[in-house]
Enzyme design. Sequence first.
Site, PDB file in Angstrom:
ATOM      1  CB  THR A  84     102.314 169.325  98.735  1.00  0.00           C
ATOM      2  OG1 THR A  84     102.853 168.858  99.269  1.00  0.00           O
ATOM      3  CG2 THR A  84     101.650 170.258  98.018  1.00  0.00           C
ATOM      4  CG  ASP A  90     105.191 163.835 105.859  1.00  0.00           C
ATOM      5  OD1 ASP A  90     104.443 162.508 104.861  1.00  0.00           O
ATOM      6  OD2 ASP A  90     106.434 164.123 104.870  1.00  0.00           O
ATOM      7  CB  SER A  91      99.802 162.072 104.319  1.00  0.00           C
ATOM      8  OG  SER A  91     100.261 162.105 103.565  1.00  0.00           O
ATOM      9  CB  SER A  92     104.783 159.398 105.105  1.00  0.00           C
ATOM     10  OG  SER A  92     104.416 159.323 103.744  1.00  0.00           O
ATOM     11  CB  THR A 149      98.535 163.549  97.725  1.00  0.00           C
ATOM     12  OG1 THR A 149      99.995 163.354  97.436  1.00  0.00           O
ATOM     13  CG2 THR A 149      97.916 164.353  97.153  1.00  0.00           C
ATOM     14  CG  ASP A 150     102.753 160.661 100.162  1.00  0.00           C
ATOM     15  OD1 ASP A 150     101.896 160.453  98.732  1.00  0.00           O
ATOM     16  OD2 ASP A 150     103.413 160.707 100.208  1.00  0.00           O
TER      17      ASP A 150
END
Length: 355
Positions: free
Chosen positions: A28, A72-74, A104-105
Site C-alpha cells: 500500500t 502484493d505481499s500475499s 503489511t500482510d
Amino acid sequence: MRVTKINIDTATPKNPEASILIIYTGGTIGMVFDEEHTHLVPFNFSQILQKVPELKQFKYLLTVMSIEPAIDSSNVTIADWMMMVRLIEENYEAYDGFVILHGTDTMAYSASALSYMLENLQKPVIFTGAQVPIGRVRTDARENLITALQIAATKVDGRSTVPEVCIYFHNLLLRGNRAKKVESTQFSAFKSENHPILAKAGVNIDYYWTAIRPCENLPFRAHYDMDYRVAILKLFPGITPYVVKSVLSSPELRGVVLETYGAGNAPTSPWLLDLLREAIARGILILNVSQCDEGYVEQGRYETSRYLLEMGVIGGADITTEAAITKMMFVLGQQLPDAETKELLMRDLSGEITL
C-alpha cells in the site's frame, strides 16, 4: 521481474550525512489513487518529492530500487526474500542503511526470514509500509517512511544505531523476528509481545539500548539456501486424525511448526501422539510454538506437554509462528546432520527467542 534504480534529487550537499537504499517491493505504501479510473495504481518513485517534500530537508543520499511488477505481499515467496537479500548484499558496502517498503500482510514473515539470511549484520535493514496509500490525505505512509529513513541513517560514534532487521510502524521500532501483524484497520498494525520495543518516535526518537541486539564485529554474510518443505499445524479442539494426517503424510515434508496451547500443551489422544511419533521416526522435525501472543513453551511443565518432550518434539520457547516457520526453512536449508539441525532450532540465532 526487474529492478529499476532511481536516484532521488534531494538537493543533497556534497558530503551527505548518510546514504540510504530504499527497496520498494510493493504494498500500500507505494500506491496512489487514480482519480480518473478510481482505483489504486503503483506510484512512480521518481516523483516521491512531490508526495513527501519533507525529504528535501534530509542531508541524505537516497536511492530507490523498485521491483517491477510490484509484489502484493500475499504473493511473497522464498524467491522474493532471496531477491531482497541479493540487493542488500550487492549494495552492502555502498550504503549506510536499507529501508524495505513492503506490504503489511506478510511483513513479519519477510523480516523474520531476512534476520536469518543476513548474518552478522552491522547496518540497519528496516521494513516499513502503510495502511493508507501515500497519496491519500490521512496516510500513515509519510511518517513511516520519514522515520524509517531517519533511524536507518542514525549512527553513534560512527556505528549504526540499530544494526539488525527491524519493522518500523506507527511510532514503534520492533525487532523484525519478534513482530506480528495484529491490526488490519488501525495504524498500529504491529506488536512485539515477547520482546521490548527498540525505539519509539515522538518529538524525538528514543532508543532503548538494552533491547537492541549487540553488533558483533564479524564479516557480513548473506545466505540463500532455504528449504520450502515445511508446514504449520495448528491444533484446535475437535481436530481429527484426517486433518493431522493430511499435514504429516506428505512424502517431501521435512519440518513442522506445531501450534499448541498455552505453555506448549497438546491433546493426549493416543492417535495424535502416535501420528507425531511416526512423523518424527520418519525424520520430520517438529517445533512446538505457543498459540498465545505472549506464550512461552515449557515442555514438561504439564502432563499434556510431557509426552511431546519425551518423543523428541523441539521446544520453541517464545518464538512467533512467523519467526519459527522461516527459521525452520533457514536451518533445514543448511543441510546439516540431524543433531546440528536440532541444536540450531533450539539456539537463538538472531534475537528471535529468549533463553
